[in-house]
Design a protein around this motif. Structure first.
Motif, mmCIF file in Angstrom:
data_model
loop_
_atom_site.group_PDB
_atom_site.id
_atom_site.type_symbol
_atom_site.label_atom_id
_atom_site.label_comp_id
_atom_site.label_asym_id
_atom_site.label_seq_id
_atom_site.Cartn_x
_atom_site.Cartn_y
_atom_site.Cartn_z
ATOM 1 N N PHE A 55 -86.705 -20.781 74.506
ATOM 2 C CA PHE A 55 -85.362 -21.139 73.992
ATOM 3 C C PHE A 55 -84.881 -22.664 73.680
ATOM 4 O O PHE A 55 -85.571 -23.349 74.500
ATOM 5 N N SER A 115 -79.480 -21.972 77.939
ATOM 6 C CA SER A 115 -80.905 -21.709 77.719
ATOM 7 C C SER A 115 -81.748 -21.238 78.886
ATOM 8 O O SER A 115 -82.508 -20.324 78.770
ATOM 9 N N THR A 122 -77.890 -21.151 71.917
ATOM 10 C CA THR A 122 -79.583 -21.252 71.931
ATOM 11 C C THR A 122 -80.006 -20.337 70.855
ATOM 12 O O THR A 122 -79.379 -19.428 70.728
ATOM 13 N N ALA A 180 -83.709 -18.205 70.017
ATOM 14 C CA ALA A 180 -84.470 -17.391 71.002
ATOM 15 C C ALA A 180 -85.963 -16.879 69.993
ATOM 16 O O ALA A 180 -85.587 -16.462 69.028
ATOM 17 N N GLN A 234 -77.751 -18.693 65.982
ATOM 18 C CA GLN A 234 -77.856 -19.140 67.452
ATOM 19 C C GLN A 234 -76.950 -18.054 68.266
ATOM 20 O O GLN A 234 -75.820 -17.541 67.800
ATOM 21 N N THR A 293 -90.327 -24.585 70.545
ATOM 22 C CA THR A 293 -89.198 -24.903 70.020
ATOM 23 C C THR A 293 -89.558 -26.136 68.769
ATOM 24 O O THR A 293 -90.525 -26.341 68.514
#
Length: 338
Positions: free
Chosen positions: A119, A136, A176, A178, A224, A260
């Protein structure tokens, strides 16, 4: 010798039973297709989804799992480097003790037995005084606890986490991305759900044979999952139903990489392929390799002479000629399939 002969006999009987069962299923499908749906002389074209057929067969004949199973072994490693925020005035303004800030920065992760996720908290919320390391971390917590970590529909797990976050009083506001996967340890089938610009790729040999596609509204504005503050209803806000779900059949020897955007904003596919394919050929353990990988990506992110993926894309969009790495939190979770 008698025991060996018995074992061989049992194996042959089991093999014949499984083959016969498969033939019965296929013949039944063909008969149903011809007798129930078609009249006159129309010849249907029947196609089979192998993954669906496998699932149907295993559900119909549970004992066949013993013969069908390949018993995949999963070995995972998590490594991360947070961005240095100690010199950033906006963070110093809103975060009381940056020396004790989240060890993963605004990134977070979940590493279970067969479910894995990363996340990436959206940094822009800090300008309104909201710390996205909180949202997150909460997503990681709730996603991991859904169904006690056992196999499930990933959309159900992400939806559960989303609802829990919206009602969690510790999450004032934030957003966040995912990226989540779940691997069936018997069949090697991997389910994936992705929302935003974090990334999952599968390295097979020296090539990435599967990867997620980032979702953006425009450059550097990803989809997000958000808990929007009351005074800012114009913020980007998606739900788990906006995520892309997919399946991929893993083979033994594959490496699943979740990261990420701090990693893929710096290194492109070719560099990732070259690095991991060379290193996996050594006897070094996965944790050591992953740490070296994250360290090297981090070094590039701070190198103003390095041409990062992020800067290259920006140059293409704006007809510019900038050079440089992109500093960010970098989190990489790898899963070796054996």
């Amino acid at each position: 010798m008698l025991a060996l002969n018995k074992s061989k006999g049992m194996y042959q009987k089991s093999k014949k039973l499984i083959i016969s069962s498969i033939m019965i299923v296929i013949v039944s499908i063909l008969i149903a297709a011809y007798t129930n749906k078609y009249t006159e002389y129309n010849i249907p074209i029947i196609s089979f989804n192998l993954d669906s057929l496998s699932k149907t067969f295993l559900a119909t004949f549970p004992l066949a799992k013993l013969a069908y199973s390949s018993n995949f072994k999963l070995t995972s490693s998590i490594q991360y480097t947070p961005k240095d925020r100690t010199k950033d005035a906006i963070y110093r303004k809103y975060i009381k003790d940056l020396s004790n800030y989240s060890k993963t920065g605004e990134d977070n992760y979940f590493k279970g037995k067969a479910r894995f996720a990363v996340f990436d908290g959206v940094g822009g919320y800090i300008h309104q005084g909201y710390d996205c390391s909180i949202i997150s971390s909460k997503f990681a917590k709730y996603l991991g606890e859904f169904n006690n970590g056992e196999s499930c529909r990933l959309n159900d797990a992400l939806t559960y986490a989303y609802k829990q976050v919206l009602s969690d009083p510790e999450v004032k506001a934030g957003a966040t991305t995912a990226t989540v996967c779940q691997i069936n340890e018997q069949t090697g089938l991997m389910d994936v759900i992705n929302l935003g610009d974090s990334w999952l790729g599968v390295l097979r040999g020296d090539k990435i044979v599967f990867e997620t596609v980032k979702q953006e509204y425009y450059f550097n504005a990803p989809y997000q999952l958000a808990k929007v503050p009351g005074n800012n209803r114009g913020s980007i806000s998606n739900t788990p139903n906006d995520a892309v779900e997919s399946e991929f059949q893993l083979n033994k020897g594959d490496l699943v990489i979740l990261s990420t955007d701090g990693m893929v904003d710096n290194w492109g596919n070719r560099k990732i392929e070259e690095w991991w394919s060379a290193k996996l050929a050594t006897s070094e353990d996965l944790d050591s390799l992953n740490k070296k990988f994250v360290d090297e990506v981090t070094a590039c992110s701070k190198d103003q002479k390095f041409m990062s993926s992020f800067v290259r894309e920006y140059n293409m969009l704006t007809n510019s000629s900038y050079v440089g790495g992109k500093e960010d939190d970098i989190t990489v979770l790898v899963v070796k399939v054996e």
